[in-house]
Motif scaffolding. Structure first.
Motif, PDB file in Angstrom:
ATOM      1  N   ASP A   1       0.392  -1.113   0.016  1.00  0.00           N
ATOM      2  CA  ASP A   1      -0.026   0.369  -0.391  1.00  0.00           C
ATOM      3  C   ASP A   1       1.087   1.180   0.338  1.00  0.00           C
ATOM      4  OD1 ASP A   1      -2.506  -1.450   0.088  1.00  0.00           O
ATOM      5  OD2 ASP A   1      -2.294  -1.932   2.108  1.00  0.00           O
ATOM      6  N   GLU A   2       0.302   2.742  -0.443  1.00  0.00           N
ATOM      7  CA  GLU A   2       0.941   3.741  -0.636  1.00  0.00           C
ATOM      8  C   GLU A   2       1.521   3.829   1.094  1.00  0.00           C
ATOM      9  OE1 GLU A   2      -1.105   6.670  -2.633  1.00  0.00           O
ATOM     10  OE2 GLU A   2      -1.576   5.598  -4.674  1.00  0.00           O
ATOM     11  N   ASP A   3       0.954   4.165   2.093  1.00  0.00           N
ATOM     12  CA  ASP A   3       0.766   4.307   2.960  1.00  0.00           C
ATOM     13  C   ASP A   3       2.022   3.073   3.949  1.00  0.00           C
ATOM     14  OD1 ASP A   3      -0.985   2.873   3.609  1.00  0.00           O
ATOM     15  OD2 ASP A   3      -2.073   3.892   5.029  1.00  0.00           O
ATOM     16  N   GLU A   4       2.636   2.233   3.578  1.00  0.00           N
ATOM     17  CA  GLU A   4       3.004   0.794   4.100  1.00  0.00           C
ATOM     18  C   GLU A   4       4.785   1.396   4.576  1.00  0.00           C
ATOM     19  OE1 GLU A   4       2.640  -4.010   3.811  1.00  0.00           O
ATOM     20  OE2 GLU A   4       1.733  -2.872   2.393  1.00  0.00           O
ATOM     21  N   ASP A   5       4.470   0.328   5.222  1.00  0.00           N
ATOM     22  CA  ASP A   5       6.342   1.649   6.025  1.00  0.00           C
ATOM     23  C   ASP A   5       7.106  -0.088   5.346  1.00  0.00           C
ATOM     24  OD1 ASP A   5       9.126   1.435   6.574  1.00  0.00           O
ATOM     25  OD2 ASP A   5       8.642   1.798   8.650  1.00  0.00           O
ATOM     26  N   PRO A   6       7.887   0.155   3.374  1.00  0.00           N
ATOM     27  CA  PRO A   6       8.171  -0.833   3.644  1.00  0.00           C
ATOM     28  C   PRO A   6      10.006  -1.849   4.669  1.00  0.00           C
ATOM     29  CG  PRO A   6       9.163   1.124   2.755  1.00  0.00           C
ATOM     30  CD  PRO A   6       8.479   1.284   3.424  1.00  0.00           C
ATOM     31  N   ASP A   7       9.861  -1.068   5.463  1.00  0.00           N
ATOM     32  CA  ASP A   7      11.025  -2.129   6.367  1.00  0.00           C
ATOM     33  C   ASP A   7      10.065  -2.398   7.625  1.00  0.00           C
ATOM     34  OD1 ASP A   7      13.141  -0.760   4.680  1.00  0.00           O
ATOM     35  OD2 ASP A   7      12.982   1.165   6.028  1.00  0.00           O
ATOM     36  N   GLN A   8       8.759  -2.219   7.303  1.00  0.00           N
ATOM     37  CA  GLN A   8       8.312  -3.227   8.721  1.00  0.00           C
ATOM     38  C   GLN A   8       7.957  -4.873   8.015  1.00  0.00           C
ATOM     39  OE1 GLN A   8       7.502  -1.412  11.624  1.00  0.00           O
ATOM     40  NE2 GLN A   8       5.828  -2.245  12.731  1.00  0.00           N
ATOM     41  N   PRO A   9       8.041  -5.287   8.559  1.00  0.00           N
ATOM     42  CA  PRO A   9       7.469  -6.218   8.375  1.00  0.00           C
ATOM     43  C   PRO A   9       6.451  -6.940   8.332  1.00  0.00           C
ATOM     44  CG  PRO A   9       9.312  -6.721   9.821  1.00  0.00           C
ATOM     45  CD  PRO A   9       8.443  -5.441   9.992  1.00  0.00           C
ATOM     46  N   SER A  10       5.936  -7.652   7.437  1.00  0.00           N
ATOM     47  CA  SER A  10       3.976  -7.541   7.227  1.00  0.00           C
ATOM     48  C   SER A  10       3.948  -8.725   8.227  1.00  0.00           C
ATOM     49  CB  SER A  10       3.353  -7.854   6.066  1.00  0.00           C
ATOM     50  OG  SER A  10       4.250  -9.072   4.986  1.00  0.00           O
ATOM     51  N   GLN A  11       5.142  -9.521   8.484  1.00  0.00           N
ATOM     52  CA  GLN A  11       4.539 -11.104   9.225  1.00  0.00           C
ATOM     53  C   GLN A  11       6.289 -10.822   9.839  1.00  0.00           C
ATOM     54  OE1 GLN A  11       3.981 -13.121   6.099  1.00  0.00           O
ATOM     55  NE2 GLN A  11       1.363 -12.794   6.313  1.00  0.00           N
ATOM     56  N   THR A  12       5.823 -11.759  10.836  1.00  0.00           N
ATOM     57  CA  THR A  12       6.757 -12.175  12.258  1.00  0.00           C
ATOM     58  C   THR A  12       6.506 -13.491  12.869  1.00  0.00           C
ATOM     59  OG1 THR A  12       6.933 -10.374  12.365  1.00  0.00           O
ATOM     60  CG2 THR A  12       7.846 -11.685  14.265  1.00  0.00           C
ATOM     61  N   ALA A  13       7.579 -14.811  12.758  1.00  0.00           N
ATOM     62  CA  ALA A  13       7.226 -16.063  12.958  1.00  0.00           C
ATOM     63  C   ALA A  13       8.391 -15.752  14.344  1.00  0.00           C
ATOM     64  CB  ALA A  13       7.052 -16.734  12.149  1.00  0.00           C
TER      65      ALA A  13
END
Length: 325
Positions: free
Chosen positions: A219-231
């Motif tokens: 998304d336009e406002d999504e931080d590219p350095d922020q993980p979308s999933q973590t395990a």
């Protein structure tokens, strides 16, 4: 037989969710499913109507399948922590009775006082696992802590699965304990999360895995350095690839099926009929009122009629235990 387009879209949305996955059949919530739509008031074809009735029949069959044959996870539409122990209910209840300050057996259809540090235990007909769930809503019970489960597993010499799920938090995971030792630990988040406080209770350091949204899907406002999933994963018996761990929900489903286990989504709220408000200062009646599925359609004499089907879990017994704070 004719139906308005908005009615068809409403029912079709129900069945699309049912057929998406058995494990996330959120339709088994308390009360009949309610949806709204703003589609135009138009007519649909006879073919669509026949499809709707056929889907209704499949949905009703799926919803009412015998509980003795069910395995896996019935629904993810909740926030819960459930413990499954592979022993008959009598054996689990006998073990808990040695730790409890109050023990009540066979409490279905009776009124009992619900205390904060308490547990219900039950077993379904046709299943080898017994389950433990809190009596007091969202309270943490000492027996269900990591140390409590390690001790219980060592006492019973049988596997224990601690299952955690949160639809609002986008979280799923499990702890697998055998013979008094943690053998596998898994947490999966639909965002970035630091899980170290939980894992340290077992004295382990699980490996952390992160995944990012591909640029073309971001998304336009999504931080590219922020993980979308973590395990977080730790195991004393196997290694899993990044690809396997990224399928977090499937990984948990497979564990349940490999161990022939089943979580029916029966918790303390279900057993005491929680409906949005409860006075814990008064005794509560323990019940097994079942689940309901609405939005089902049938053809009667050329007319399309809505109906509701019910499903009542086959409980062998329900016991109740209170522990020291």
């Amino acid at each position: 037989m004719q139906i308005k387009l908005w009615q068809f879209a409403l029912a079709l949305a129900v069945f699309a969710s049912i057929e998406h996955t058995r494990a996330s059949s959120w339709i088994q919530g308390r009360g009949t499913l309610q949806l709204t739509t703003n589609l135009e008031n138009r007519q649909v074809s006879q073919e669509f109507l026949e499809q709707l009735v056929q889907q209704s029949q499949r949905a009703a069959t799926e919803f009412t399948r015998p509980y003795a044959e069910r395995r896996g996870i019935e629904t993810l539409d909740r926030n819960a922590e459930v413990v499954l122990v592979r022993v008959p209910l009598n054996q689990l209840s006998d073990a808990l009775a040695t730790k409890a300050v109050q023990s009540l057996r066979n409490v279905l259809e009776t009124e009992i006082q619900i205390y904060r540090n308490s547990l219900f235990t039950y077993q379904l007909v046709g299943h080898d696992w017994s389950l433990m769930t809190e009596g007091f809503r969202y309270a943490q019970t000492s027996v269900k802590t990591p140390n409590g489960l390690i001790e219980l597993s060592d006492q019973l010499k049988q596997p224990i699965i601690r299952f955690l799920v949160s639809d609002t938090g986008g979280k799923i995971g499990y702890d697998l304990i055998e013979n008094g030792k943690l053998v596998e630990y898994f947490r999966f988040f639909e965002y970035e999360e630091d899980d170290s406080p939980d894992s340290t209770k077992y004295g382990i350091q699980p490996k952390r895995f992160v995944w990012f949204t591909p640029p073309e899907e971001r998304d336009e406002d999504e931080d590219p350095d922020q993980p979308s999933q973590t395990a977080y994963f730790w195991s004393s018996r196997r290694q899993l690839t990044d690809k396997e761990l990224q399928q977090g929900y499937d990984l948990v489903y497979r564990l349940f099926h490999e161990y022939d286990a089943y979580d029916p989504a029966i918790d303390g709220d279900y057993l005491i009929g929680y409906n949005g408000n409860i006075d814990y200062t008064k005794p509560q009646r323990v019940q097994n009122s079942g689940f309901r599925l609405g939005g089902i359609y049938e053809n009667r004499d050329g007319q399309l009629h809505p109906k509701e089907v019910g499903s009542i879990p086959e409980l062998m017994r329900v016991d109740y235990f209170v522990f020291r704070e």
